[in-house]
Motif scaffolding. Structure first.
Motif, mmCIF file in Angstrom:
data_model
loop_
_atom_site.group_PDB
_atom_site.id
_atom_site.type_symbol
_atom_site.label_atom_id
_atom_site.label_comp_id
_atom_site.label_asym_id
_atom_site.label_seq_id
_atom_site.Cartn_x
_atom_site.Cartn_y
_atom_site.Cartn_z
ATOM 1 N N ASP A 142 -9.221 -6.975 -11.941
ATOM 2 C CA ASP A 142 -7.924 -6.422 -12.272
ATOM 3 C C ASP A 142 -7.992 -5.088 -11.719
ATOM 4 N N LEU A 143 -7.091 -4.586 -10.659
ATOM 5 C CA LEU A 143 -7.130 -3.254 -10.377
ATOM 6 C C LEU A 143 -5.726 -2.627 -10.192
ATOM 7 N N ASN A 144 -5.461 -1.305 -10.161
ATOM 8 C CA ASN A 144 -4.379 -0.729 -9.956
ATOM 9 C C ASN A 144 -4.790 0.070 -8.567
ATOM 10 N N ILE A 145 -3.718 -0.047 -7.664
ATOM 11 C CA ILE A 145 -3.688 0.649 -6.346
ATOM 12 C C ILE A 145 -2.233 1.205 -6.153
ATOM 13 N N SER A 146 -2.483 1.949 -5.334
ATOM 14 C CA SER A 146 -1.233 2.661 -4.637
ATOM 15 C C SER A 146 -0.514 2.000 -3.563
ATOM 16 N N LEU A 147 0.817 2.082 -3.143
ATOM 17 C CA LEU A 147 1.293 1.401 -1.902
ATOM 18 C C LEU A 147 0.232 1.531 -0.716
ATOM 19 N N ASP A 148 -0.408 2.627 -0.565
ATOM 20 C CA ASP A 148 -1.333 2.576 0.832
ATOM 21 C C ASP A 148 -2.718 2.183 0.426
ATOM 22 N N GLY A 149 -2.928 1.175 -0.866
ATOM 23 C CA GLY A 149 -4.183 0.593 -1.108
ATOM 24 C C GLY A 149 -5.178 1.346 -1.653
ATOM 25 N N PHE A 150 -5.029 2.524 -1.988
ATOM 26 C CA PHE A 150 -5.975 3.282 -2.555
ATOM 27 C C PHE A 150 -6.303 3.003 -4.385
ATOM 28 N N ALA A 151 -7.427 2.646 -4.539
ATOM 29 C CA ALA A 151 -8.066 2.374 -5.967
ATOM 30 C C ALA A 151 -8.512 3.162 -6.608
ATOM 31 N N THR A 152 -8.713 4.642 -5.842
ATOM 32 C CA THR A 152 -9.257 5.689 -6.551
ATOM 33 C C THR A 152 -8.456 7.035 -6.178
ATOM 34 N N VAL A 159 6.050 -1.446 -10.653
ATOM 35 C CA VAL A 159 4.780 -1.821 -10.321
ATOM 36 C C VAL A 159 4.984 -3.194 -9.807
ATOM 37 N N VAL A 160 4.318 -3.456 -8.609
ATOM 38 C CA VAL A 160 4.475 -5.110 -8.271
ATOM 39 C C VAL A 160 3.011 -5.562 -8.464
ATOM 40 N N HIS A 161 2.906 -6.703 -9.342
ATOM 41 C CA HIS A 161 1.828 -7.077 -9.613
ATOM 42 C C HIS A 161 1.607 -8.561 -8.714
ATOM 43 N N LEU A 162 0.417 -8.390 -7.962
ATOM 44 C CA LEU A 162 -0.016 -9.458 -7.014
ATOM 45 C C LEU A 162 -1.236 -10.074 -7.831
ATOM 46 N N THR A 163 -1.217 -11.377 -7.588
ATOM 47 C CA THR A 163 -2.225 -12.572 -7.985
ATOM 48 C C THR A 163 -2.765 -12.952 -6.829
ATOM 49 N N PHE A 164 -4.040 -12.983 -6.636
ATOM 50 C CA PHE A 164 -4.727 -13.733 -5.734
ATOM 51 C C PHE A 164 -5.628 -14.861 -6.503
ATOM 52 N N GLN A 165 -5.115 -16.092 -6.286
ATOM 53 C CA GLN A 165 -5.697 -17.181 -6.946
ATOM 54 C C GLN A 165 -6.370 -18.405 -6.131
ATOM 55 N N ARG A 166 -7.581 -18.610 -6.507
ATOM 56 C CA ARG A 166 -8.205 -19.856 -5.691
ATOM 57 C C ARG A 166 -7.554 -20.984 -5.962
ATOM 58 N N HIS A 195 -5.978 -9.783 -9.880
ATOM 59 C CA HIS A 195 -4.698 -9.368 -10.113
ATOM 60 C C HIS A 195 -4.644 -7.784 -9.615
ATOM 61 N N VAL A 196 -3.799 -7.370 -9.034
ATOM 62 C CA VAL A 196 -3.471 -6.132 -8.387
ATOM 63 C C VAL A 196 -2.305 -5.490 -8.719
ATOM 64 N N GLY A 197 -2.214 -4.536 -9.367
ATOM 65 C CA GLY A 197 -1.006 -3.817 -9.667
ATOM 66 C C GLY A 197 -0.755 -2.880 -8.772
ATOM 67 N N ILE A 198 0.490 -2.672 -7.841
ATOM 68 C CA ILE A 198 0.517 -1.989 -6.869
ATOM 69 C C ILE A 198 1.595 -0.665 -7.679
ATOM 70 N N THR A 199 1.266 0.508 -7.505
ATOM 71 C CA THR A 199 2.348 1.444 -8.207
ATOM 72 C C THR A 199 2.913 1.871 -6.833
ATOM 73 N N PRO A 200 4.146 2.267 -6.806
ATOM 74 C CA PRO A 200 4.778 2.714 -5.762
ATOM 75 C C PRO A 200 4.841 3.907 -5.400
ATOM 76 N N ILE A 201 3.703 4.493 -5.195
ATOM 77 C CA ILE A 201 3.401 6.038 -4.609
ATOM 78 C C ILE A 201 2.443 5.821 -3.673
ATOM 79 N N VAL A 202 2.488 6.764 -2.630
ATOM 80 C CA VAL A 202 1.445 6.871 -1.395
ATOM 81 C C VAL A 202 0.623 8.067 -1.765
ATOM 82 N N LEU A 203 -0.755 7.725 -1.877
ATOM 83 C CA LEU A 203 -1.726 8.682 -2.176
ATOM 84 C C LEU A 203 -2.174 9.357 -0.844
ATOM 85 N N GLY A 204 -2.312 8.503 -0.029
ATOM 86 C CA GLY A 204 -2.927 9.301 1.425
ATOM 87 C C GLY A 204 -4.445 9.312 1.434
#
Lengths: 213, 213
Positions: B6-16, B206-213, B170-179
């Motif tokens: 489970d991770l939270n990321i920004s729109l531009d994919g940054f998790a930190t 937030v958009v919750h994406l799920t990658f499931q095998r 599970h990736v929660g995408i927060t609608p912000i651009v961190l850069g």
């Protein structure tokens, strides 16, 4: 009058693909990136001039809105195809004789080219201009006071976003990781400021984001 | 047994985020990135030990699933706080005496540290290991045959993804651009192969994406 953008990007933010060849000027990645869009009924009717097919769900709702109410468009030289066909003075874009536009389209290029009047009412005009100047031209030319669309590619869209000129942006995020290309987001930290951002998911897995002032 | 992320990321994919200071070890950007998650009832109860508050919508559904069925966890040294407090042998993580885990947690580090047994049942164990080795240890230790969670940070998660060890993300995408920061997606072209990817939007945006095998 509203300045609008519609773009398809990958999960990692890429709005272009990089696997083009002379034989395949869009590339396989591009087909996957825009696959849910090109599968819509609207795309098939408006761009391919086919009837009776295509999806009619959430993706199609955005595809239809894409063309609705637009009075003029600004696009980059690459989107028009000038990078692929720089030496062909008869090049009229990717869309054939019946374009999906039917309004004035301003193509940003430093190369002098005569305007092209298409039989469907589209007029392609070529100019070297700043985003502000190009927008002013498009607003003047917009048929019936319609909206202006910044068509793409991503570098052109980013220049209008960076200049604060975009009122509404719709981004369709296709759930694939491309790993390379031109990123929509790069250099736009804090883009969300001043916008309401909302999201809607489509049956295809595409996430439709809307930035609305 | 399923290996989960489970991770939270920004729109531009940054998790930190990158605006940490000694006084603010998480940074303002982090608060915005995880704001919808930390506003949930589950986070407030399980992590902050508060009761009677918090959101109960889609974000909370994912927050609750985050802890459900986990038998052991693997995390990086940074997530445990060893990069911030490298010289404090008494450091027990960010979570206080009552952690949200209550199961074995394996912290990847090249520094020798004694295991820490918390009164809530959490055991922090420190090891230098490959993703495969760490996962084997966690599977062995998983209480009641529960799932293994790869907790973070993003560099650790990416090493498990690149090794093909993650069954569900599970990736929660927060609608912000961190850069800036560490991108979840960078280097993972084609990650979607072998996964079904689905998306759900929350009231928060937030958009919750799920990658499931």
């Amino acid at each position: 009058m509203v300045v609008r953008v519609d773009l398809n990007i990958s999960l990692d933010g890429f709005a272009t693909t990089t696997d083009q060849t002379p034989e395949d000027p869009f590339g396989q990645d591009w087909s996957r990136l825009v696959g849910p869009y090109t599968a819509t009924r609207t795309f098939r009717e408006r761009v391919l001039h086919e009837s009776g097919g295509g999806t009619t769900g959430v993706d199609d709702k955005y595809a239809a809105a894409y063309f609705e109410g637009i009075g003029a468009e600004v696009m980059g030289a690459g989107m028009f195809g000038l990078h692929n066909f720089p030496d062909d003075p008869a090049w009229k874009g990717w869309w054939g004789d019946e374009t999906p536009f039917r309004y004035p389209v301003f193509v940003l290029t430093h190369t002098d080219r005569e305007p092209i009047d298409m039989s469907d009412g589209t007029r392609f005009e070529f100019l070297a201009a700043s985003p502000q100047e190009a927008l002013a031209r498009a607003v003047d030319a917009a048929a019936g006071g319609g909206d202006v669309r910044i068509g793409g590619g991503p570098t052109v869209v980013k220049s209008f976003l960076a200049a604060g000129l975009v009122d509404r942006m719709h981004v369709g995020i296709t759930p694939i990781v491309l790993g390379r290309g031109i990123s929509l987001w790069d250099g736009l930290r804090g883009l969300e400021d001043g916008y309401d951002v909302s999201a809607e998911t489509a049956e295809s897995g595409v996430v439709h984001l809307t930035f609305q002032r």
